[in-house]
Each structure stands twice: as structure tokens, then as C-alpha cells.
Design a protein around this motif. Structure first.
Motif, short mmCIF file in Angstrom:
data_model
loop_
_atom_site.label_atom_id
_atom_site.label_comp_id
_atom_site.label_asym_id
_atom_site.label_seq_id
_atom_site.Cartn_x
_atom_site.Cartn_y
_atom_site.Cartn_z
N ARG A 303 52.28 41.92 38.26
CA ARG A 303 51.46 41.41 39.36
C ARG A 303 52.31 40.77 40.45
O ARG A 303 52.07 40.96 41.65
N GLU A 307 52.58 42.19 44.22
CA GLU A 307 52.11 41.28 45.27
C GLU A 307 53.16 41.12 46.37
O GLU A 307 52.83 41.08 47.56
N LYS A 311 52.50 42.38 50.32
CA LYS A 311 52.61 41.31 51.31
C LYS A 311 53.71 41.63 52.32
O LYS A 311 53.58 41.31 53.51
N LYS A 317 45.61 40.13 49.41
CA LYS A 317 44.82 40.57 48.26
C LYS A 317 43.35 40.73 48.64
O LYS A 317 42.76 39.87 49.28
N GLY A 318 42.77 41.87 48.23
CA GLY A 318 41.35 42.11 48.43
C GLY A 318 40.94 42.57 49.80
O GLY A 318 39.75 42.53 50.12
N ASN A 398 44.34 46.80 41.13
CA ASN A 398 43.62 45.61 40.70
C ASN A 398 43.44 44.59 41.83
O ASN A 398 42.46 43.84 41.85
N ASP A 399 44.38 44.56 42.78
CA ASP A 399 44.29 43.64 43.92
C ASP A 399 43.62 44.26 45.14
O ASP A 399 43.54 43.60 46.18
N SER A 400 43.15 45.49 45.04
CA SER A 400 42.52 46.17 46.17
C SER A 400 41.01 46.11 46.05
O SER A 400 40.46 45.59 45.07
N LYS A 419 36.99 49.27 39.07
CA LYS A 419 37.05 49.25 40.53
C LYS A 419 36.27 50.44 41.09
O LYS A 419 36.31 51.54 40.53
#
Length: 476
Positions: A303, A307, A311, A317-318, A398-400, A419
Motif C-alpha cells: 500500500r 500510494e 501521489k 486516494k479515491g 483498492n485506492d481507486s 470494487k
């Protein structure tokens, strides 16, 4: 005879079995006296109209347990799940091998693995315990990812089992998302010409770990079945060819599963159906093991790495939509061997991304040389991330907010992470094969009408993406 009758009567009077009725005497067992005493067991039914026609009920006398018959009988065990016999139920989660005691006054005594017969053999022979298992999976990332339900099935069926994997270099990367796997080693079981030194090293490694169960998804002929036989495992299960190439393979295997086709990947999501049917069979007081769904676990280290990547690309994130399935000659495309027509050119993705205004689109490239091509087709301000491993791809998904992809591992990862996704397929038949129950998995299917992925309707894809993602972004 009179003395014997007197002893028999005294035992009846003192026995706790008949102690509920102290008025019983030896004369009760005489000629016709016991027939009249039977009326003592009938009571008039004065409370309700239930009972027989005479308004009487039969009152049962509950026998008390005699502690002299079995002093260790404490009644039923509330914690007993399967049965009283050692052969019933599943194995214990704890390994039967006692811990080594280097501080013992008798010295440091350690049995070699496989030789502690006093403890290991009983459960292995009666219940078929599997303490150490190895699975040899043929194929790449997609095929190894769909093997995850089989691994979870083994963990549920054999508590405490230690599972090792043998896979290709690409397939090995998948198991960083599976916490049930102990070791993952690289060895291509489908390689036609193997160096003898590599062959003997693989056999020695498998033999020295004393496996109880060996599973292989490679279609076995005589050569591969002998390779599995040399591991000295108790149980050997493998797929075999559906044609004459399987001749002689069954002699060296415990269970030979006839493959439905020459490539298991053509079976789609349920490509290991025959293997699951074999492993999920019920045992003694053990029901048929249910098949778990596809689930993955993402480590904290993965993760953090992912990340940092998105970035650096200017995303948070999201707030981004993942696009996967760009046509490339890289080995990291993560497509299935059962669907070779599963990649689309950059021009298609560029036209699709221009129609999405309220969603930031993140392109996943399998090779750095694709970066310049995307920047030329989409623009300099496009969001691009270079990812080649399935673990990093899963952490990114997972972060999208969701995924738009062709039939690659990204779609299966999105389903495993719950998702929303839009999947582009060359035909509706392929879509039903690889994503059964798509509605339950929050997956929207867009299929080509001609059987070729390049002929897929662009407008249908745009409408589906807007309905799934843009409306959810507005609601959020």
C-alpha cells in the motif's frame, strides 16, 4: 434355585435402574402379578383431552446412570463437533509433532521430518491428514490468481496445513497477496526441455520437505507423473491429458483428473472445477466443503509503495479511475491464456478517456516505452503509472473508485476487492465464462457483437462508464 432367585431379587431392589419404584418386590416377577402392577404406570389424564381413548398416559421412568459401569462417562461433550472416534472429523490445527527441548537432561533429540511415526502415522492413515502440501500451478498471473479459492479450500478442509507453491516467475508474484502460502518457488512445470540439474534440484527440494499432498494443474503425461512420483508424497493429484498423451500417467498418480480441454484456461473462472470437486469431497462426519470466493490480502508495504506512485503522478486516494488492458508486447499484460483477444490499442483508450470529464483517468502501462505513446494520444497532462506486478495493481485498484479493463487480472482483482468495474469482452460467451454472476460482483459487461474485441461499440462503453462512475462521483 431359591437361593439364586433371592440373590436376583436383592440385586433388583438395590439397582439404581429400578430405584424410582421402591415398592417393587420379587413377587412382581411371579406368574401373573406383574400384569396387574402395570396399571401403576398409567395415570388418568385430568388436565387435557390428549392421550388414548381411555384418557390415560404412559409415564416413562428415566433410568439413572450407574457410575460403576463407566466412571469416566461425563455425558455428551458440548465442544465435540464431528464425533467420538479419532477417524471422524477434520484434523487438529496444531501440528502433532511435539516441540523440541534443547534443555532436556537427556540431550537435544530431534527426529527428522517424516520419521516421527508414533505420532504422525495414525492421523495420516485413519483421517488422511494433510500437514504439508505443495501445489504446482501452470500459467501466468491470471491462472495463479484463479487458484486462490483452491488454496482457501485446502486451508478450510485441513486446518493447520502448510501450503507451498511452485509456479512460473510471473505466477510467483501473485502469492504476495495470499497469506495462506508459506513458500513460493520458481519452476516452470510446462517447460519442454528442462536442464537436468534444474530437474534434480526441483525433485530434491520437493522430496526433502516431506509433502503429504502434491497437486498439479499441468496436464500430466508419463513424464510429469513420474516427476510427481519422485517427490515421495503420499497423495498425488494431477490433471491428465484428455487424449492418448495420458497413457501410463495414472499408474504414478493417486488421483488422475481428466482435463475437459487441452488448456484449462479455456474454462474461464471455473477452470479448476474438477480439482475443486475432488478436494471438497465429504469425509467421515465431515460435510462437503463449500467453495470460497476469490479473495486477496494486501500488505501495508504494498500500500505504501503504490500510494507513493500515484501521489507522484498527481492523484489522491479515491479520486481516480483505473484503466487496464493497453495493447503491448510486454509480458506484464496479465491477460488470460484462455482469451488471447483481450487487449485494446492506445487509440481506443484515448477516445474513451476524452468522454470522461468528471473523473480522473489513470492509465496502467506494462512497459515504460508505452508512456510516450499515451502522452501523444491523450495529452501531456495525462495520469500514467508503470506497474508490472499483480500485488501493486491490486493495491492501486483498492485506492481507486473502480476499474475499466479488458479481460485481464485487473477485472478479477476488482471483483475480489468488491470494487465496481466495467469489463470489455470480445463476446458475451467469453464474458459469462470468465465473470459468472457479474451483477453480484458489481461488474458491467460490454461485449462485441462480431466476436472481435477491436469491434466493440465505443458508445456502449461510454454510456456504461458514465452510469457506473460519474453518477457515483456526483453522489459522493
Amino acid at each position: 434355585m431359591a437361593a439364586v432367585a433371592g440373590v436376583h431379587a436383592s440385586l433388583l431392589l438395590t439397582s439404581p435402574i429400578v430405584s424410582n419404584n421402591p415398592k417393587i418386590s420379587p413377587s412382581f416377577y411371579s406368574s401373573n402379578a406383574h400384569k396387574h402392577n402395570l396399571t401403576k404406570f398409567f395415570t388418568p389424564n385430568s388436565d387435557s383431552g390428549k392421550g388414548n381413548g381411555n384418557g390415560c398416559h404412559l409415564r416413562a421412568i428415566k433410568a439413572k446412570k450407574n457410575p460403576w459401569l463407566d466412571p469416566f462417562d461425563y455425558g455428551e461433550d458440548p465442544d465435540m463437533e464431528y464425533g467420538e472416534l479419532f477417524a471422524d472429523g477434520k484434523q487438529d490445527a496444531e501440528y502433532p509433532r511435539p516441540p523440541d527441548n534443547p534443555d532436556s537432561e537427556y540431550g537435544f533429540l530431534k527426529f527428522p521430518k517424516g520419521y516421527n511415526v508414533e505420532i504422525a502415522s495414525l492421523g495420516a492413515m485413519l483421517r488422511g491428514d494433510v500437514r504439508v502440501c505443495v501445489c504446482m500451478v501452470a500459467g501466468g498471473v491470471y491462472e495463479n490468481l484463479l487458484f486462490f479459492p483452491v488454496i482457501q479450500l485446502l486451508r478450510d478442509r485441513y486446518p493447520g496445513v502448510r501450503i507451498d507453491m511452485i509456479a512460473t516467475a510471473r505466477g510467483k508474484q501473485t502469492y504476495e497477496m495470499n497469506k495462506n502460502v508459506r513458500y513460493a518457488n520458481v519452476y516452470d512445470v510446462e517447460k519442454e526441455f528442462v536442464v537436468p540439474a534444474d530437474y534434480m534440484e526441483a525433485v530434491g527440494m520437493l522430496k526433502n520437505r516431506y509433502y503429504d499432498l502434491v497437486i498439479s494443474t499441468k496436464l500430466a503425461g508419463l513424464g510429469h507423473s513420474i516427476f510427481m512420483f519422485l517427490t515421495s508424497a503420499r497423495t498425488k493429484i494431477s490433471y491428465v491429458y484428455p487424449n492418448v498423451n495420458a497413457a501410463g500417467a495414472g499408474l504414478f498418480l493417486t488421483e488422475a483428473l481428466k482435463a475437459p480441454q487441452l488448456d484449462l484456461a479455456d474454462g474461464g473462472y471455473n477452470m479448476y472445477k474438477e480439482l475443486i470437486e475432488q478436494l471438497a469431497q465429504p469425509g467421515r462426519n465431515v460435510p462437503r466443503q463449500p467453495v470460497p470466493p476469490l479473495r486477496i490480502s494486501i500488505s501495508r508495504k504494498l500500500r505504501e509503495v503504490v500510494e507513493t506512485k500515484y501521489k507522484d503522478a498527481g492523484l489522491m486516494k479515491g479520486e481516480f479511475l483505473v484503466i487496464h488492458g493497453i495493447e503491448s508486447d510486454s509480458a506484464a499484460t496479465m491477460q488470460s491464456r484462455g482469451d488471447c483477444d483481450s487487449l485494446l490499442p492506445i487509440k481506443f483508450w484515448a477516445d474513451l478517456s476524452r468522454s470522461l470529464r468528471s473523473v480522473k483517468v489513470l492509465f496502467i502501462i506494462p512497459h515504460e516505452r508505452e508512456r510516450e505513446n499515451i502522452m501523444e494520444a491523450v495529452g501531456e497532462d495525462s495520469y500514467i503509472v508503470f506497474i508490472t506486478t499483480p500485488g501493486q495493481l491490486a493495491a492501486l485498484i483498492n485506492d481507486s473508485i473502480g476499474v475499466v479493463a479488458t479481460n485481464t487480472a485487473a477485472i478479477q482483482l476488482a471483483n475480489a476487492l468488491d470494487k465496481p468495474s466495467v469489463a470489455l469482452f470480445s463476446s458475451i460467451k467469453k464474458a459469462k465464462l470468465f465473470i459468472p454472476n457479474a451483477t453480484e460482483k458489481r461488474c458491467t459487461i460490454i461485449a462485441s457483437e462480431t466476436g472481435k474485441l477491436a469491434d466493440i461499440n465505443m458508445e456502449d462503453a461510454k454510456v456504461a462508464i458514465k452510469d457506473v462512475f460519474e453518477k457515483s462521483m456526483v453522489a459522493a
